[in-house]
Design an enzyme around this catalytic site. Structure first.
Site, PDB file in Angstrom:
ATOM      1  N   ALA A   1       8.779  -9.260  21.304  1.00 41.97           N
ATOM      2  CA  ALA A   1       7.975  -9.626  22.479  1.00 41.97           C
ATOM      3  C   ALA A   1       8.893 -10.134  23.587  1.00 41.97           C
ATOM      4  O   ALA A   1       9.585 -11.137  23.427  1.00 41.97           O
ATOM      5  CB  ALA A   1       6.949 -10.680  22.109  1.00 41.97           C
TER       6      ALA A   1
ATOM      7  N   GLU B   1       2.263 -11.218  35.278  1.00 44.79           N
ATOM      8  CA  GLU B   1       2.100  -9.887  34.682  1.00 44.79           C
ATOM      9  C   GLU B   1       0.747  -9.338  35.089  1.00 44.79           C
ATOM     10  O   GLU B   1      -0.089 -10.064  35.649  1.00 44.79           O
ATOM     11  CB  GLU B   1       2.258  -9.965  33.156  1.00 44.79           C
ATOM     12  CG  GLU B   1       3.674 -10.349  32.738  1.00 44.79           C
ATOM     13  CD  GLU B   1       3.889 -10.355  31.236  1.00 44.79           C
ATOM     14  OE1 GLU B   1       3.758  -9.304  30.608  1.00 44.79           O
ATOM     15  OE2 GLU B   1       4.168 -11.426  30.691  1.00 44.79           O
TER      16      GLU B   1
ATOM     17  N   HIS C   1       1.142   0.394  26.107  1.00 44.07           N
ATOM     18  CA  HIS C   1       1.951  -0.288  27.124  1.00 44.07           C
ATOM     19  C   HIS C   1       2.476   0.792  28.063  1.00 44.07           C
ATOM     20  O   HIS C   1       2.967   1.824  27.620  1.00 44.07           O
ATOM     21  CB  HIS C   1       3.112  -1.038  26.463  1.00 44.07           C
ATOM     22  CG  HIS C   1       3.796  -1.999  27.386  1.00 44.07           C
ATOM     23  ND1 HIS C   1       4.572  -1.581  28.449  1.00 44.07           N
ATOM     24  CD2 HIS C   1       3.802  -3.350  27.422  1.00 44.07           C
ATOM     25  CE1 HIS C   1       5.031  -2.643  29.085  1.00 44.07           C
ATOM     26  NE2 HIS C   1       4.578  -3.736  28.488  1.00 44.07           N
TER      27      HIS C   1
ATOM     28  N   ARG D   1      -3.456  -3.149  32.214  1.00 48.39           N
ATOM     29  CA  ARG D   1      -2.615  -2.182  31.509  1.00 48.39           C
ATOM     30  C   ARG D   1      -3.260  -0.842  31.222  1.00 48.39           C
ATOM     31  O   ARG D   1      -2.606   0.198  31.278  1.00 48.39           O
ATOM     32  CB  ARG D   1      -2.254  -2.788  30.158  1.00 48.39           C
ATOM     33  CG  ARG D   1      -0.885  -3.265  30.159  1.00 48.39           C
ATOM     34  CD  ARG D   1      -0.519  -3.780  28.835  1.00 48.39           C
ATOM     35  NE  ARG D   1       0.466  -4.813  29.127  1.00 48.39           N
ATOM     36  CZ  ARG D   1       0.988  -5.598  28.239  1.00 48.39           C
ATOM     37  NH1 ARG D   1       0.626  -5.495  26.990  1.00 48.39           N
ATOM     38  NH2 ARG D   1       1.869  -6.490  28.577  1.00 48.39           N
TER      39      ARG D   1
ATOM     40  N   HIS E   1       0.942   0.005  21.699  1.00 47.34           N
ATOM     41  CA  HIS E   1       1.586  -1.311  21.794  1.00 47.34           C
ATOM     42  C   HIS E   1       0.845  -2.393  21.026  1.00 47.34           C
ATOM     43  O   HIS E   1       1.460  -3.225  20.378  1.00 47.34           O
ATOM     44  CB  HIS E   1       1.656  -1.666  23.283  1.00 47.34           C
ATOM     45  CG  HIS E   1       2.348  -2.955  23.591  1.00 47.34           C
ATOM     46  ND1 HIS E   1       3.651  -3.203  23.221  1.00 47.34           N
ATOM     47  CD2 HIS E   1       1.930  -4.059  24.260  1.00 47.34           C
ATOM     48  CE1 HIS E   1       4.003  -4.415  23.640  1.00 47.34           C
ATOM     49  NE2 HIS E   1       2.969  -4.963  24.263  1.00 47.34           N
TER      50      HIS E   1
ATOM     51  N   ARG F   1      -6.281  -6.080  26.235  1.00 44.64           N
ATOM     52  CA  ARG F   1      -5.665  -7.407  26.200  1.00 44.64           C
ATOM     53  C   ARG F   1      -4.937  -7.733  27.500  1.00 44.64           C
ATOM     54  O   ARG F   1      -4.195  -6.902  28.032  1.00 44.64           O
ATOM     55  CB  ARG F   1      -4.669  -7.471  25.042  1.00 44.64           C
ATOM     56  CG  ARG F   1      -3.930  -8.769  24.908  1.00 44.64           C
ATOM     57  CD  ARG F   1      -3.027  -8.715  23.694  1.00 44.64           C
ATOM     58  NE  ARG F   1      -2.022  -7.679  23.845  1.00 44.64           N
ATOM     59  CZ  ARG F   1      -0.818  -7.873  24.360  1.00 44.64           C
ATOM     60  NH1 ARG F   1      -0.450  -9.084  24.770  1.00 44.64           N
ATOM     61  NH2 ARG F   1       0.042  -6.891  24.452  1.00 44.64           N
TER      62      ARG F   1
HETATM   63  C1  SIN Z   1       5.723  -7.139  28.092  1.00 49.51           C
HETATM   64  O1  SIN Z   1       6.673  -7.893  28.179  1.00 49.51           O
HETATM   65  O2  SIN Z   1       5.450  -6.282  28.921  1.00 49.51           O
HETATM   66  C2  SIN Z   1       4.847  -7.243  26.863  1.00 49.51           C
HETATM   67  C3  SIN Z   1       4.041  -8.458  26.939  1.00 49.51           C
HETATM   68  C4  SIN Z   1       2.758  -8.258  26.194  1.00 49.51           C
HETATM   69  O3  SIN Z   1       2.514  -7.201  25.630  1.00 49.51           O
HETATM   70  O4  SIN Z   1       1.930  -9.179  26.226  1.00 49.51           O
END
Ligand code: SIN
Length: 528
Positions: free
Chosen positions: A48, A117, A233, A279, A340, A375
């Site tokens: 991670a 993010e 992902h 995502r 992912h 998620r």
């Molecule tokens: C990422 O660093 O893009 C993955 C983080 C995640 O999947 O929560």
């Protein structure tokens, strides 16, 4: 033949963040056996990069984190669960700091360097540069190595749970050093085996992510939920030699942009938040560009940012890409979407309890209703930490009650002989993973799902034959689990006649007005 028998209050299967943290806590109330099929630290947590989302800044609030989680979860989040987990976040962060995790920023003033993010309305991702999971995993394993009451069994692969009258009493475990089956008796069994990314040909997950906990729990009568919700992902490094290397979403949080094969930015055509859209939307947009253009990958570009900033903030990504011949301070990175995270899993309450007495699931193996249909980035380590804590309290209560422990009968190998054609196992494995990425990947259709179902039924028959005829090997155990999880994903995807979150079916592109969870238990399937 003599079979080793181990006995403890708690049997923990898996050793990512949730398995390790649970063990540290539960060991205060009883004895713990940890069974893990590789080294202790080999887990999804270890890979991670992004970090762990929690409300630790004055500009943020629990309400905002709850609302972001629910919006991204696209209708399937359970509000009460989201509220409880988000609320519990700050305390779990403090605990990780006490256990030795050194998040970037100033611990004394609580002014952490928070990442952004996709889907988050505020900066709230605590991180250690771009290797957060690794630091958490190592900090916890250091604590475990000096903890009392805990025995760690590395290179031990759980095969089946032992359940009688809907109560779990332990598990059969294959010792990979001796190839012998051992019996582990326990009052409470905790599945922390992570997800099942290896069901798909392209994945960010480690090799150990073969859905073992989900498969074992299902075979033992546990209810599984929403397994069709597989998160892709958007940005895995596309490289012929370096497999499964993630390019963290945190790069997009710091301004990186996605470029098509023609070198032009495209995300603004798909969502108003462009690269920072949820995502599922980014992954689907990339999939559409790849299908339209026939290209093998798109590009992720951060090279326009200050090169010292890039090297300092993303040292692991910088170094790994450099090994692959890409200097990310100078040129864009080739990327593709990859499986992912499983939002679905074994149905569990906020304490990790399942419908099987004594059986708890935590981390990615569990489906609590926190992540819904998609998620929110960096919410997984948060859920893992909170569930590990809650389950340690609930399971400690469980072992205090008068639990009728039963003998686990010796493993019955039947007439099994040594397999003579191991190549069949690797062929079936490859076939399942390719079929899943092609037919059950980012864009599904009724026809593709029917094809996948027919194929998996056929493959399952071959695997069952192998399972009964031959002595167990680790590859065979994993293949059997992968095939079962693939079957469940396909069947649940067929049950959902709509597109929502990570599940997109071109024959049912709309969201249904009725919001339902898909659930299955051996011999029974339903929506509720
Ligand atoms: C990422 O660093 O893009 C993955 C983080 C995640 O999947 O929560």
């Amino acid at each position: 033949m003599y079979e080793k028998i181990y006995s403890s209050d708690f049997l923990v299967i898996g050793s990512g963040l949730s398995g390790q943290l649970f063990s540290l806590k539960a060991a205060k109330d009883g004895t713990v056996n940890i069974v893990t099929k590789d080294r202790l630290t080999e887990s999804a947590t270890m890979k991670a990069q992004g970090g762990i989302a929690a409300v630790v800044s004055a500009e943020d609030s629990i309400k905002l984190h709850v609302e972001d989680t629910i919006r991204v979860g696209d209708g399937l989040c359970h509000r009460d669960v989201v509220e409880q987990i988000v609320q519990a976040g700050p305390a779990r962060i403090q605990e990780l700091v006490q256990l030795g995790v050194d998040f970037c920023g100033e611990e004394e003033t609580g002014k952490y360097d928070l990442g952004l993010e996709g889907g988050h309305s505020k900066r709230r991702v605590l991180h250690v540069k771009d290797h957060t999971g690794e630091d958490i995993e190592i900090a916890l394993s250091k604590q475990l190595s000096c903890a009392e009451n805990i025995q760690i069994h590395e290179n031990h692969m759980a095969v089946n749970l032992f359940v009688r009258n809907n109560r779990v009493n332990g598990a059969y475990v294959l010792d990979l050093n001796t190839n012998e089956i051992e019996r582990y008796v326990a009052k409470a069994v905790i599945l922390a085996t992570g997800g099942a990314g290896r069901v798909f040909l392209y994945t960010s997950n480690p090799d150990v992510a073969t859905g073992d906990g989900i498969a074992m729990a299902y075979r033992a009568g546990a209810v599984v939920k929403n397994l069709e919700m597989v998160q892709f992902h958007p940005t895995l490094l596309y490289h012929h030699k370096i497999r499964s290397f993630l390019i963290s979403e945190a790069l997009r949080g710091e301004g990186a942009i996605l470029l098509g094969p023609d070198g032009k930015r495209f995300m603004q055509d798909y969502h108003e938040d462009a690269e920072l859209a949820p995502r599922d939307i980014v992954a689907r947009a990339i999939d559409t560009v790849l299908k339209k253009t026939g290209a093998d990958h798109v590009w992720l570009d951060i090279s326009f940012k200050d090169s010292n900033f890039i090297k300092d903030r993303f040292p692991q990504i910088y170094e790994t890409c450099l090994e692959a011949g890409i200097d990310i301070t100078k040129s864009p990175i080739p990327v593709v979407p990859a499986a992912h995270y499983m939002m679905g899993g074994v149905k569990a309450d906020i304490n990790g309890r399942t419908n099987v007495q004594g059986l708890f699931v935590i981390g990615e193996t569990a489906c609590t209703g926190f992540h819904g249909a998609n998620r929110l980035a960096s919410n997984s380590l948060l859920e893992a930490a909170v569930l590990a804590h809650n389950a340690s309290v609930a399971a400690s209560e469980e072992i205090k009650s008068e639990v009728p422990t039963m003998e686990i009968p010796p493993w019955d190998p039947g007439e099994a002989t040594d397999p003579d054609e191991l190549v069949v196992i690797s062929h079936l494995w490859e076939e399942i993973r390719r079929m899943m990425i092609n037919y059950v990947g980012i864009a599904r259709s009724d026809k593709r799902l029917i094809r996948a179902r027919n194929r998996i039924e056929f493959i399952q028959k071959e695997i069952n034959q192998f399972y009964w005829d031959y002595r167990l090997t680790p590859d065979l155990v994993e293949l059997r689990n992968i095939a079962l999880v693939a079957e469940l994903v396909i069947r649940m995807a067929r049950m959902r006649k709509e597109s929502r979150g990570a599940h997109y079916n071109i024959d049912h592109p709309e969201k249904s007005k009725e919001i339902v969870d898909t659930v299955m238990q051996k011999g029974y399937e339903a929506i509720e």
